[in-house]
Design a protein around this motif. Structure first.
Motif, short mmCIF file in Angstrom:
data_model
loop_
_atom_site.label_atom_id
_atom_site.label_comp_id
_atom_site.label_asym_id
_atom_site.label_seq_id
_atom_site.Cartn_x
_atom_site.Cartn_y
_atom_site.Cartn_z
N GLU A 172 0.82 -1.22 0.00
CA GLU A 172 0.00 0.00 0.00
C GLU A 172 0.85 1.27 0.00
O GLU A 172 0.33 2.36 -0.18
N LEU A 208 -4.94 -0.70 8.63
CA LEU A 208 -4.96 -1.56 7.45
C LEU A 208 -6.21 -2.44 7.40
O LEU A 208 -6.43 -3.13 6.42
N TYR A 268 -6.45 -7.97 -1.06
CA TYR A 268 -5.24 -8.74 -1.33
C TYR A 268 -5.38 -10.15 -0.78
O TYR A 268 -6.08 -10.38 0.21
#
Length: 95
Positions: free
Chosen positions: A39, A48, A81
């Motif tokens: 990121e 996150l 992800y």
């Protein structure tokens, strides 16, 4: 959830980031650092959203108690992800 066991070029993208966990830090920190690297953000300053996707302490416990001499892998998705932790301590992030 896809698998990363397929060869690159057969439906699985190349890793965005890969690192190897060492015993000087927790596995959770290694995972956080890997996603933050993808990121391009400071892992200490950003949320996150990992804790909504996976219990990092549970992953650490599973990793610590993985069978020796056998193939081991934990895969989860977070923030779009796919993250794979393998028995050798590699943490790999895929898109």
């Amino acid at each position: 959830m896809g698998t990363a066991e397929t060869e690159v070029g057969y439906g699985v993208s190349a890793p965005l980031y890969e690192t190897r966990h060492d015993d000087d830090t927790s596995l959770g920190v290694t995972i956080i650092d890997a996603i933050a690297a993808v990121e391009e953000i400071d892992p200490m300053c950003e949320d996150l959203g990992l804790y909504e996707s996976v219990d990092l302490e549970a992953v650490e416990t599973l990793f610590e108690h993985r069978p020796s001499g056998e193939r081991w892998r934990f895969e989860f998705t977070a923030g779009g992800y796919t993250v794979i932790v393998d028995g050798d301590g590699f943490v790999t992030v895929f898109e």
